[in-house]
Design a protein around this motif. Structure first.
Motif, PDB file in Angstrom:
ATOM      1  N   PHE A  75     -94.822  31.663 -73.370  1.00 12.14           N
ATOM      2  CA  PHE A  75     -95.947  30.714 -73.277  1.00 12.14           C
ATOM      3  C   PHE A  75     -96.779  30.990 -72.036  1.00 12.14           C
ATOM      4  N   SER A  76     -96.069  31.302 -70.940  1.00 16.35           N
ATOM      5  CA  SER A  76     -96.821  31.548 -69.707  1.00 16.35           C
ATOM      6  C   SER A  76     -97.626  32.855 -69.822  1.00 16.35           C
ATOM      7  N   ALA A  77     -97.038  33.872 -70.486  1.00 16.58           N
ATOM      8  CA  ALA A  77     -97.784  35.122 -70.703  1.00 16.58           C
ATOM      9  C   ALA A  77     -98.999  34.860 -71.590  1.00 16.58           C
ATOM     10  N   LEU A  78     -98.839  33.993 -72.609  1.00 15.66           N
ATOM     11  CA  LEU A  78     -99.966  33.671 -73.491  1.00 15.66           C
ATOM     12  C   LEU A  78    -101.083  32.969 -72.723  1.00 15.66           C
ATOM     13  N   ASP A  79    -100.680  32.113 -71.783  1.00 22.01           N
ATOM     14  CA  ASP A  79    -101.675  31.426 -70.937  1.00 22.01           C
ATOM     15  C   ASP A  79    -102.500  32.439 -70.155  1.00 22.01           C
ATOM     16  N   GLU A  80    -101.793  33.414 -69.574  1.00 19.01           N
ATOM     17  CA  GLU A  80    -102.492  34.428 -68.771  1.00 19.01           C
ATOM     18  C   GLU A  80    -103.408  35.276 -69.649  1.00 19.01           C
ATOM     19  N   ILE A  81    -102.936  35.557 -70.877  1.00 22.40           N
ATOM     20  CA  ILE A  81    -103.767  36.348 -71.799  1.00 22.40           C
ATOM     21  C   ILE A  81    -105.034  35.561 -72.151  1.00 22.40           C
ATOM     22  N   SER A  82    -104.878  34.251 -72.358  1.00 21.82           N
ATOM     23  CA  SER A  82    -106.063  33.423 -72.668  1.00 21.82           C
ATOM     24  C   SER A  82    -107.046  33.472 -71.524  1.00 21.82           C
ATOM     25  N   ARG A  83    -106.503  33.389 -70.310  1.00 19.28           N
ATOM     26  CA  ARG A  83    -107.353  33.423 -69.120  1.00 19.28           C
ATOM     27  C   ARG A  83    -108.097  34.755 -69.032  1.00 19.28           C
ATOM     28  N   MET A  84    -107.355  35.842 -69.283  1.00 19.07           N
ATOM     29  CA  MET A  84    -107.984  37.168 -69.214  1.00 19.07           C
ATOM     30  C   MET A  84    -109.029  37.335 -70.310  1.00 19.07           C
ATOM     31  N   SER A  85    -108.712  36.816 -71.503  1.00 23.35           N
ATOM     32  CA  SER A  85    -109.677  36.933 -72.608  1.00 23.35           C
ATOM     33  C   SER A  85    -110.964  36.206 -72.255  1.00 23.35           C
ATOM     34  N   LYS A  86    -110.817  35.037 -71.601  1.00 19.57           N
ATOM     35  CA  LYS A  86    -111.990  34.256 -71.205  1.00 19.57           C
ATOM     36  C   LYS A  86    -112.854  35.075 -70.237  1.00 19.57           C
ATOM     37  N   ILE A  87    -112.173  35.736 -69.277  1.00 21.45           N
ATOM     38  CA  ILE A  87    -112.905  36.549 -68.295  1.00 21.45           C
ATOM     39  C   ILE A  87    -113.617  37.710 -68.991  1.00 21.45           C
ATOM     40  N   VAL A  88    -112.878  38.389 -69.888  1.00 21.99           N
ATOM     41  CA  VAL A  88    -113.451  39.545 -70.589  1.00 21.99           C
ATOM     42  C   VAL A  88    -114.669  39.117 -71.417  1.00 21.99           C
ATOM     43  N   GLU A  89    -114.528  38.010 -72.148  1.00 24.22           N
ATOM     44  CA  GLU A  89    -115.648  37.539 -72.974  1.00 24.22           C
ATOM     45  C   GLU A  89    -116.848  37.168 -72.107  1.00 24.22           C
ATOM     46  N   PHE A 204    -117.612  36.055 -60.009  1.00 21.91           N
ATOM     47  CA  PHE A 204    -116.271  35.792 -59.446  1.00 21.91           C
ATOM     48  C   PHE A 204    -116.290  35.016 -58.137  1.00 21.91           C
ATOM     49  N   TYR A 205    -117.457  34.500 -57.732  1.00 20.98           N
ATOM     50  CA  TYR A 205    -117.481  33.751 -56.473  1.00 20.98           C
ATOM     51  C   TYR A 205    -117.016  32.317 -56.703  1.00 20.98           C
ATOM     52  N   ARG A 206    -116.083  31.883 -55.892  1.00 22.72           N
ATOM     53  CA  ARG A 206    -115.624  30.487 -55.931  1.00 22.72           C
ATOM     54  C   ARG A 206    -115.508  30.011 -54.495  1.00 22.72           C
ATOM     55  N   VAL A 207    -116.003  28.826 -54.227  1.00 19.62           N
ATOM     56  CA  VAL A 207    -115.991  28.335 -52.845  1.00 19.62           C
ATOM     57  C   VAL A 207    -114.540  28.161 -52.389  1.00 19.62           C
ATOM     58  N   ASP A 208    -113.753  27.521 -53.247  1.00 21.41           N
ATOM     59  CA  ASP A 208    -112.361  27.268 -52.897  1.00 21.41           C
ATOM     60  C   ASP A 208    -111.501  27.865 -54.004  1.00 21.41           C
ATOM     61  N   LYS A 209    -110.979  29.075 -53.722  1.00 19.88           N
ATOM     62  CA  LYS A 209    -110.327  29.837 -54.796  1.00 19.88           C
ATOM     63  C   LYS A 209    -109.102  29.126 -55.358  1.00 19.88           C
ATOM     64  N   VAL A 210    -108.321  28.481 -54.479  1.00 18.92           N
ATOM     65  CA  VAL A 210    -107.096  27.828 -54.947  1.00 18.92           C
ATOM     66  C   VAL A 210    -107.442  26.682 -55.895  1.00 18.92           C
ATOM     67  N   ARG A 211    -108.345  25.802 -55.432  1.00 20.08           N
ATOM     68  CA  ARG A 211    -108.703  24.642 -56.249  1.00 20.08           C
ATOM     69  C   ARG A 211    -109.371  25.082 -57.554  1.00 20.08           C
ATOM     70  N   ALA A 212    -110.236  26.119 -57.467  1.00 19.96           N
ATOM     71  CA  ALA A 212    -110.938  26.570 -58.663  1.00 19.96           C
ATOM     72  C   ALA A 212    -109.942  27.108 -59.684  1.00 19.96           C
ATOM     73  N   ARG A 213    -108.914  27.800 -59.206  1.00 16.40           N
ATOM     74  CA  ARG A 213    -107.935  28.357 -60.136  1.00 16.40           C
ATOM     75  C   ARG A 213    -107.146  27.233 -60.810  1.00 16.40           C
ATOM     76  N   ILE A 214    -106.785  26.221 -60.021  1.00 14.81           N
ATOM     77  CA  ILE A 214    -106.040  25.086 -60.592  1.00 14.81           C
ATOM     78  C   ILE A 214    -106.898  24.413 -61.670  1.00 14.81           C
ATOM     79  N   SER A 215    -108.202  24.286 -61.392  1.00 12.55           N
ATOM     80  CA  SER A 215    -109.057  23.597 -62.365  1.00 12.55           C
ATOM     81  C   SER A 215    -109.502  24.536 -63.492  1.00 12.55           C
ATOM     82  N   GLY A 216    -108.942  25.742 -63.528  1.00  9.45           N
ATOM     83  CA  GLY A 216    -109.201  26.649 -64.657  1.00  9.45           C
ATOM     84  C   GLY A 216    -110.461  27.472 -64.501  1.00  9.45           C
ATOM     85  N   GLY A 217    -111.045  27.479 -63.304  1.00  9.86           N
ATOM     86  CA  GLY A 217    -112.294  28.218 -63.101  1.00  9.86           C
ATOM     87  C   GLY A 217    -112.073  29.727 -62.997  1.00  9.86           C
TER      88      GLY A 217
END
Ligand code: ADP
Length: 269
Positions: A75-89, A204-217
């Motif tokens: 499930f965690s690998a699938l989550d990462e794949i979804s994230r990568m697919s979003k970036i690629v798209e 790929f610019y995010r003001v606060d990388k940690v918070r942005a990642r948590i919020s799915g950015g």
């Protein structure tokens, strides 16, 4: 050569300067177009392996004998794949818009309709965070690819919700300013520090990388918004006060030839 800067045939210093400037511009344009093609090709090539990986992992989940620890990992690998697919798209969408490979299909459109549609879609999301989402618009006609402008609005309102704390407020307004329709999304959120403002539309610019990642950015949302605005002959700007709130302003050329460009708002009852 000689097309961009007029190069007279005098053989003097100015002519040499103009020639070398023209050569530099050509090289820069080649590099940029190479860069865009590269991003588009890479994104395209990554799509297939990602789809295959997702398929393989989903097959593992169908196997009833798989233990629960493996399931968690899958499930965690699938989550990462979804994230990568979003970036690629997203990268593919930006590269195609920037290079002009993706044509936008514009029709005379009332932007305030698109704003209202988006606000309706996002209302629940704002309510969950106890954020007020208001809209004050009047009809404004532009030539727009409505699905793309909806994407612009969704991205901007989604950000406004993400970066506004409980009890905050978001207001969407439209106005005609000169030959442009202006759509503003104003929030009372966390704001953006002045040193970060010039970069928020960069990939790929995010003001606060940690918070942005948590919020799915991914840091690509505003780059897409900018590419879509430019493809419409428009623009986007931002003003913000750290800790007080942010205003995103989308400018799109008004459809001036239409008598419907600025329809007066209905009189209040
Ligand atoms: P993300 O996917 O991280 O939200 P975006 O490209 O949409 O990426 O935005 C880039 C960065 O700009 C965000 O990470 C955030 O730091 C900042 N940002 C965007 N919109 C807002 C906003 N309304 N209020 C505060 N910060 C914002």
């Amino acid at each position: 050569l000689g097309e961009r800067l007029p190069v007279s045939d005098t053989g003097d210093e100015m002519e040499r300067l103009a020639l070398s400037l023209n050569r530099m511009i050509t090289r820069l344009e080649d590099a940029l177009s190479h860069n865009r093609r590269f991003s588009a090709d890479v994104s395209h090539e990554l799509r297939t392996p990602l789809t295959i990986m997702r398929g393989e992992l989903e097959q593992v989940l169908l196997d009833t004998e798989v233990d629960s620890a493996t399931r968690v990992s899958v499930f965690s690998a699938l989550d990462e794949i979804s994230r990568m697919s979003k970036i690629v798209e997203s990268l593919l969408a930006i590269a195609r818009l920037d290079s002009g490979a993706d044509s936008i299909n514009t029709l005379p459109t009332d932007v305030s309709e698109l704003c209202r549609w988006t606000v309706e879609q996002m209302h629940l999301l704002a309510e969950e965070k106890n954020i007020g989402l208001e809209i004050e618009t009047r009809p404004l006609m532009v030539m727009a690819d409505s699905s793309r402008i909806k994407q612009v609005m969704v991205n901007l309102i989604d950000n406004a919700i993400k970066y506004t704390t409980d009890g905050g407020k978001i207001i969407v307004t439209t106005a005609a300013t000169g030959k442009m329709a202006s759509i503003e999304i104003r929030d009372t959120g966390i704001g953006i520090p002045p040193e970060a403002l010039p970069h928020v539309f960069d990939r790929f610019y995010r003001v606060d990388k940690v918070r942005a990642r948590i919020s799915g950015g991914t840091g690509l949302g505003l780059s897409i918004v900018k590419a879509i605005c430019h493809a419409h002959g428009g623009n986007i700007t931002v003003t913000s006060k750290d800790g007080e709130g942010t205003t995103m302003r989308v400018m799109l050329p008004l459809l001036l030839s239409s008598p419907l460009s600025t329809i007066p708002a209905p009189a209040e009852q």
